[in-house]
Motif scaffolding. Structure first.
Motif, PDB file in Angstrom:
ATOM      1  N   ASP A  10       0.830  -1.209   0.000  1.00 26.65           N
ATOM      2  CA  ASP A  10       0.000   0.000   0.000  1.00 26.65           C
ATOM      3  C   ASP A  10       0.864   1.259   0.000  1.00 26.65           C
ATOM      4  O   ASP A  10       0.549   2.243  -0.688  1.00 26.65           O
ATOM      5  N   GLN A  11       1.951   1.245   0.779  1.00 27.27           N
ATOM      6  CA  GLN A  11       2.845   2.399   0.804  1.00 27.27           C
ATOM      7  C   GLN A  11       3.467   2.642  -0.567  1.00 27.27           C
ATOM      8  O   GLN A  11       3.621   3.787  -1.009  1.00 27.27           O
TER       9      GLN A  11
ATOM     10  N   SER B 185       0.793   4.180  -2.913  1.00 26.77           N
ATOM     11  CA  SER B 185       0.164   5.435  -2.500  1.00 26.77           C
ATOM     12  C   SER B 185       0.888   6.646  -3.094  1.00 26.77           C
ATOM     13  O   SER B 185       2.118   6.685  -3.162  1.00 26.77           O
TER      14      SER B 185
END
Length: 717
Positions: A259-260, A263
């Motif tokens: 997710d990081q 993002s």
């Protein structure tokens, strides 16, 4: 010229390990925490003061802190570790926060019953997992997926008070070796480990991944010992049908970094960004080519984490072997997640490109049978990524992966059609029968004429790969009283490799008949429950020569030792086929009316094929020892033994009566191992109707599970 740290000044910028430290330091500091008493302490819960530092820790996944067990054990032997609340102080950007955490698990679990003396080293792996009790925003480290660290330069971080206030600082050193069968990592004496740094992360500067947890410093000078983070795989296994704590944490770890990476809400560097900026490794045969890029690796880990976990460790090892082209490293701890399989694919043999091996593995995972239904589209998304990533490699690989995927889909469809008529994810075996997968094999044999014993623990493949043996660990010169402790860790590792989400693995104990009284079923390995209550435990005659051991008349191409029941058309094979389907008939072999007897060979061979010979006396004494050899030579593959009670005046009649009823109720031999496990569980739960079964053992010579024709070494010369 570079200095002794390998640092060269180029246009005012540092390079080498110093540059790696500069890049990684902010990420590691953001995820490292100070461990102390809960906010307010135990005596003044309304206060927000945190008190002195107990040690350090670091976030490995959202809401989870890893530290040392001795750090959360601050306060002495009277403190219970699991369930204890501790304080966690961490930084989120420019803000420092404190939150309460609860100790979820400690390793090893026996620390709850046995603590070391004050100022003594705690038993390895000396780890604790702390669950944060409030939703907070924080950073997480990147954990290595490799089973072994590289002996190169590392940085270690923890809480220090050099300037009078607690802060997270880091130093550099080199790894100097391992200890404790790889569980511990030795740190060089380039710098000092300060009080309060215990529990902090150790980071491989070349690869940018956490490889260890600081444990102890030397009494004088610098340097010390860290615990390999791979020891997290030794967390207790999940109950049937549940996902284990290790898999939950690693799934959350990989999804966090995925997710990081995806993002675009801020421009702060992620671990994936920094991995792409690290200086190239010296001696890299690929010079960066032939490996997945950091972004591709993070994406692959995230896609694998979105799938249901593998059914067992052996599933992962089989896919790794197919992708790597050779059997993976058998040393513990066993791979438990899809991600762990990637760690076994680094630096494949023969100069094969690492990226190609990982893409083959990912292709096979995309068409594997999962322990539960996958989220719709998750396996297709993984395959789409594999196909897109292969575009930057070479055409033959793209074609190979496509054909591999088609074969996998066809095989999965074939398995699903074969399972028609039962639930899709229902175990494909008869009720009460043993699982068809791998089992754990324990071999114990006398060390010459001395009263000590050598041992070996292995994984014995199931009938699909009959006779295939994978070593786990071995040892020499253990006393009978010392065997349970010597074998506790190796057996636990074997069970981790073989247990599945559906069932626990069979434990096969191959010993000479004189050792059939060895109380392996009463040993406690994990969970505080005897082995015979946790899983089926059966006895085997050992491989190799010995009294009563029938050798095959011709070489066995499978390399496995035969029992008389193995050969088709023999009396032994007829007995096995008949007793397997039942009904069963018990026959006392070593006693008549409670008095000892020696069975005649003619009498044994003349009994019906569905007979189960029963022994109620000590296996290491006559006439029982001779009878055990005789029934084996007569071709009996299912035999019952017993460790007699200490009082010789106790009648064996209740044992024979209870066993006769049990055999009649079972109907067929293939359910006996699990029925005996159930009986042991009833007796352990204080059921008086099952007390007659105390000390009962089952000799189980399944022709589908032959032992390799390989005799263990008889100790040192």
């Amino acid at each position: 010229m570079p200095n002794e740290r390998g640092v060269r000044m180029t246009d005012g910028r540092t390079t080498g390990s110093a540059r790696a430290f500069e890049l990684l330091e902010p990420l590691v500091q953001a995820a490292t925490v100070r461990v102390h008493a809960p906010p307010g302490g135990y005596e003044n819960p309304r206060s927000h003061r945190t008190g002195p530092t107990w040690g350090s820790g670091f976030f490995v996944a959202p809401g989870w802190v890893l530290t040392c067990a001795h750090v959360v054990g601050e306060g002495g032997a009277a403190v219970r570790l699991t369930g204890r609340e501790v304080g966690i102080t961490f930084s989120a950007g420019s803000v420092t926060g404190t939150v309460t955490g609860r100790v979820e698990c400690v390793l090893p679990d026996r620390l709850e019953q046995r603590r070391p003396a004050p100022h003594a080293l705690w038993d390895l792996p000396d780890l604790a997992l702390v669950r944060v009790l409030a939703p907070v925003t924080h950073a997480c480290v990147w954990l290595t997926d490799r089973s072994r660290p590289r002996f190169d330069e590392v940085a270690y971080f923890g809480c220090t008070e050099d300037l009078g206030a607690p802060e997270i600082t880091g130093r550099t050193t080199r790894l100097r070796g391992t200890a404790g069968n790889g569980a511990a990592i030795r740190l060089g004496d380039d710098d000092e480990i300060e009080p309060g740094m215990s529990g902090g992360p150790v980071v491989d500067l070349a690869r940018g991944e956490v490889v260890g947890v600081l444990k102890a410093r030397r009494r004088s000078g610098g340097g010390g010992v860290a615990v390999s983070v791979v020891q997290l795989r030794t967390l207790p296994m999940a109950a049937r049908g549940q996902v284990g704590l290790y898999r939950r944490i690693m799934q959350a770890h990989d999804l966090y970094h995925y997710d990081q990476h995806l993002s675009d809400l801020d421009n702060r560097r992620t671990w994936t960004d920094v991995h792409g900026e690290l200086p190239p490794e010296e001696g890299d045969p690929y010079a960066g080519r032939g490996r997945l890029t950091p972004g591709e690796r993070t994406t692959l880990c995230g896609l694998l984490a979105a799938l249901p976990p593998p059914g067992s460790s052996e599933v992962v090892r089989a896919l790794v072997e197919a992708a790597r082209g050779e059997e993976p490293d058998p040393l513990p701890p066993a791979p438990l997640s899809w991600r762990d399989g990637l760690g076994l694919l680094h630096d494949p043999p023969g100069g094969t490109a690492e990226a190609a091996a990982m893409l083959r593995y990912a292709t096979d995972v995309s068409v594997a049978e999962y322990r539960e239904p996958a989220t719709p589209g998750a396996d297709e998304e993984l395959w789409d990524w594999v196909r897109a990533t292969a575009e930057r490699l070479w055409r033959p690989l793209r074609r190979e992966l496509g054909e591999r995927h088609e074969r996998g889909l066809a095989e999965r469809e074939r398995r699903r059609r074969a399972s028609a008529g039962r639930a899709v994810y229902e175990p494909a075996r008869r009720s009460g029968a043993l699982p068809t997968g791998a089992s754990v094999l324990l071999e114990v044999w006398a060390h010459g004429w001395e009263d000590v014993y050598d041992w070996r623990v292995s994984v014995l493949a199931g009938p699909a790969h009959a006779g295939r043996l994978t070593p786990v660990d071995s040892g020499v010169r253990a006393t009978l009283a010392g065997l349970p402790e010597a074998l506790r860790v190796p057996l636990a590792e074997g069970f981790r490799r073989c247990d599945t989400h559906e069932t626990v693995a069979l434990l096969e104990v191959a010993v000479a008949p004189a050792l059939f009284g060895l109380a392996v079923d009463e040993w406690v390995v994990v969970g505080g429950v005897p082995l015979g209550v946790q899983r089926p435990v059966v006895l085997r005659h050992p491989a190799g020569s010995g009294p009563g051991t029938a050798r095959p008349a011709a070489p066995n191409p499978g390399g496995a030792r035969e029992h008389p029941a193995d050969r088709e058309g023999t009396e032994g094979s007829a007995r096995w086929a008949r007793v397997r389907t039942g009904p069963l008939q018990d026959e006392r072999a070593d006693c008549v009316g409670g008095r000892p007897r020696t069975p005649a060979t003619e009498w044994l061979t003349g009994l019906p094929d569905n007979t189960v010979p029963v022994h109620c006396r000590a296996a290491d004494q006559e006439p029982t020892l001779g009878s055990l050899h005789a029934v084996r030579d007569a071709g009996y593959g299912v035999v019952v033994t017993r460790r007699p009670p200490p009082d010789p005046a106790v009648s064996c009649a209740p044992f024979h009566r209870g066993l006769r009823e049990e055999l009649a109720d079972a109907g067929r031999a293939e359910v006996l191992p699990e029925r005996l496990q159930h009986l042991r569980g009833r007796a352990y739960g204080a059921d008086p109707d099952a007390y007659w079964a105390a000390g009962t053992g089952l000799v189980w010579e399944d022709p589908a599970r032959p032992l390799p024709d390989e005799e263990p070494l008889q100790g040192d010369l």
